[in-house]
Scaffold this active site. Structure first.
Site, PDB file in Angstrom:
ATOM      1  CG  ASP A   1     -10.831  -5.172  17.337  1.00  0.00           C
ATOM      2  OD1 ASP A   1     -10.343  -4.293  18.078  1.00  0.00           O
ATOM      3  OD2 ASP A   1     -10.488  -5.323  16.154  1.00  0.00           O
TER       4      ASP A   1
ATOM      5  CG  HIS B   1      -7.531  -0.516  19.995  1.00  0.00           C
ATOM      6  ND1 HIS B   1      -8.889  -0.558  20.164  1.00  0.00           N
ATOM      7  CD2 HIS B   1      -7.230  -1.485  19.083  1.00  0.00           C
ATOM      8  CE1 HIS B   1      -9.395  -1.495  19.355  1.00  0.00           C
ATOM      9  NE2 HIS B   1      -8.403  -2.071  18.698  1.00  0.00           N
TER      10      HIS B   1
ATOM     11  CG  HIS C   1      -6.558  -7.031  18.079  1.00  0.00           C
ATOM     12  ND1 HIS C   1      -5.590  -6.091  18.342  1.00  0.00           N
ATOM     13  CD2 HIS C   1      -7.691  -6.351  17.775  1.00  0.00           C
ATOM     14  CE1 HIS C   1      -6.120  -4.886  18.188  1.00  0.00           C
ATOM     15  NE2 HIS C   1      -7.387  -5.013  17.852  1.00  0.00           N
TER      16      HIS C   1
ATOM     17  CG  HIS D   1      -4.387  -4.646  22.041  1.00  0.00           C
ATOM     18  ND1 HIS D   1      -3.451  -4.217  21.117  1.00  0.00           N
ATOM     19  CD2 HIS D   1      -4.544  -5.975  21.835  1.00  0.00           C
ATOM     20  CE1 HIS D   1      -3.064  -5.249  20.387  1.00  0.00           C
ATOM     21  NE2 HIS D   1      -3.725  -6.323  20.790  1.00  0.00           N
TER      22      HIS D   1
HETATM   23 ZN   LIG Z   1      -8.618  -3.446  17.187  1.00  0.00          ZN
END
Ligand SMILES: [Zn+2]
Length: 383
Positions: free
Chosen positions: A176, A259, A276, A262
């Site tokens: 992340d 992101h 995540h 994601h």
């Molecule tokens: Zn994140």
């Protein structure tokens, strides 16, 4: 948030506290914020921290009321927590746990009109410091970002708790946090708005870059240490990079393609059991491909994140280059308003499909050349 004048802004939590045993100081740091806290955690986390939290709050003269968190930050779970806050007469709500607990508690605290505090039990995301939450459907698909007028009043993280947790959590946090610089760099190049509601500052961009530098230097030794559940200076640096630097860096430096990809991946049920940061890493590699980044940079990133233990192929997130879901993933990643439009060039769904497909063969070759292990297929557990 569109602005008509070029506002640059940085937002941050009121206080950040990190150290081995920090959980035993929670009451001391909480007392100036509220007199009637509501603690929210799942049973697993409460089993680890409940004793110390109760003792700490009692020593500070604070009452202990704890509510169980039910697992997914959905709008239904958030509304339930708002009702519990009202019933408890709480003036501050405290999230003890991972990113899901934290996002639900921030949302509930905002709706209830009280203050909120985050106590991450792992360093697996950069959710703890930010003034936004990601809301999911009951099925675990991305639903929306919710933005709040304030960051948490306090973020408190106990390094020993982080070191006691499986190293996979810290590895996910590294995934992340590495994305933070790639996305802040793209946002800076395009001069797009950040999640903080303005243009990026030198400060936000620099913190994102610092997170990247700290991780390249410290992530592998920190993961070694955490496998033995010990806290070393590398562990402390990686916890700070994953939590504070990445949190400030993504929020005030900007999100971009990684992101958004994601979020797009949540359209593929095969990926739902993954952390995540694992899915974000696939987003980072895809963003590098979309950017036409230097071949050596892409190679270094794939080699490094494979060593960290993050997925670098579609195989490792339950997909393949032939998966029909890649189209839905790309469409969700490029919806209007997604952060992918902060890239310094236009990105269409077809571009995302091509980039995603390409990383399977690319990563397999780079890993083979570096004598790194072949990818192992990820199989999501069925509900
Ligand atoms: Zn994140």
């Amino acid at each position: 948030m569109p602005t008509t004048i070029p506002i640059r802004t940085v937002i941050s939590p009121g206080r950040y506290v990190q150290g081995p045993g920090a959980i035993t100081k929670l009451g001391e740091y909480l007392a100036p914020i509220g007199s009637t806290p509501l603690l929210v955690s799942d049973d697993v986390v409460w089993g680890f921290v409940g004793h110390d939290v109760e003792a700490s709050l009692a020593a500070a003269g604070l009452p202990v009321r704890r509510e169980k968190f039910n697992g997914i930050p959905t709008s239904g779970e958030i509304d339930r927590l708002v009702a519990v806050i009202a019933d408890a007469g709480a003036d501050v709500v405290v999230a003890l746990g991972g990113g899901s607990t934290i996002d639900a508690v921030k949302s509930a605290g905002f709706l209830a009109g009280i203050r909120w505090v985050t106590v991450p039990s792992v360093a697996s995301t950069d959710a703890p410091t930010s003034a936004l939450a990601v809301i999911y459907t009951e099925d675990g698909a991305f639903e929306e970002y919710r933005f709040f007028p304030r960051n948490p009043d306090l973020v408190l993280i106990d390094s020993q708790l982080v070191a006691n947790a499986p190293a996979a959590f810290l590895a996910a946090g590294v995934g992340d946090a590495l994305a933070t610089w790639l996305e802040a760099r793209a946002t800076s190049r395009s001069n797009s708005n950040t999640m903080a509601g303005g243009l990026p500052t030198e400060t936000g961009t620099a913190l994102a870059r610092l997170s990247w530098d700290v991780l390249w230097e410290n992530a592998l030794p920190a993961l070694d240490a955490v496998r033995d559940h010990v806290v070393t200076p590398s562990v402390e640096k990686v916890i700070e990079a994953n939590t504070l630097l990445s949190g400030l860096g993504f929020e005030s430096g900007g999100l971009a393609a990684a992101h958004a990809i994601h979020n797009g991946l949540t359209a593929a049920p095969q990926t739902h059991g993954l952390a995540h940061g694992q899915k974000v890493n696939i987003g980072s590699i895809t963003q590098l491909v979309l950017e036409g980044a230097p071949t050596a940079d892409i190679r270094d990133f794939i080699e490094f994140t494979t060593r960290v233990g993050l997925p670098t192929t579609l195989t490792e997130i339950g997909l393949s280059a032939d998966s029909p879901e890649l189209t839905q993933v790309a469409e969700l990643a490029t919806v209007p308003g997604e952060t992918i439009h902060a890239m310094p060039f236009a990105v269409r769904a077809v571009d995302v499909v091509a980039a995603l497909k390409s990383i399977e063969r690319l990563s397999r070759r780079i890993r083979a050349e570096a004598k790194l292990p072949e990818p192992v297929a990820y199989v999501a557990h069925q509900h």
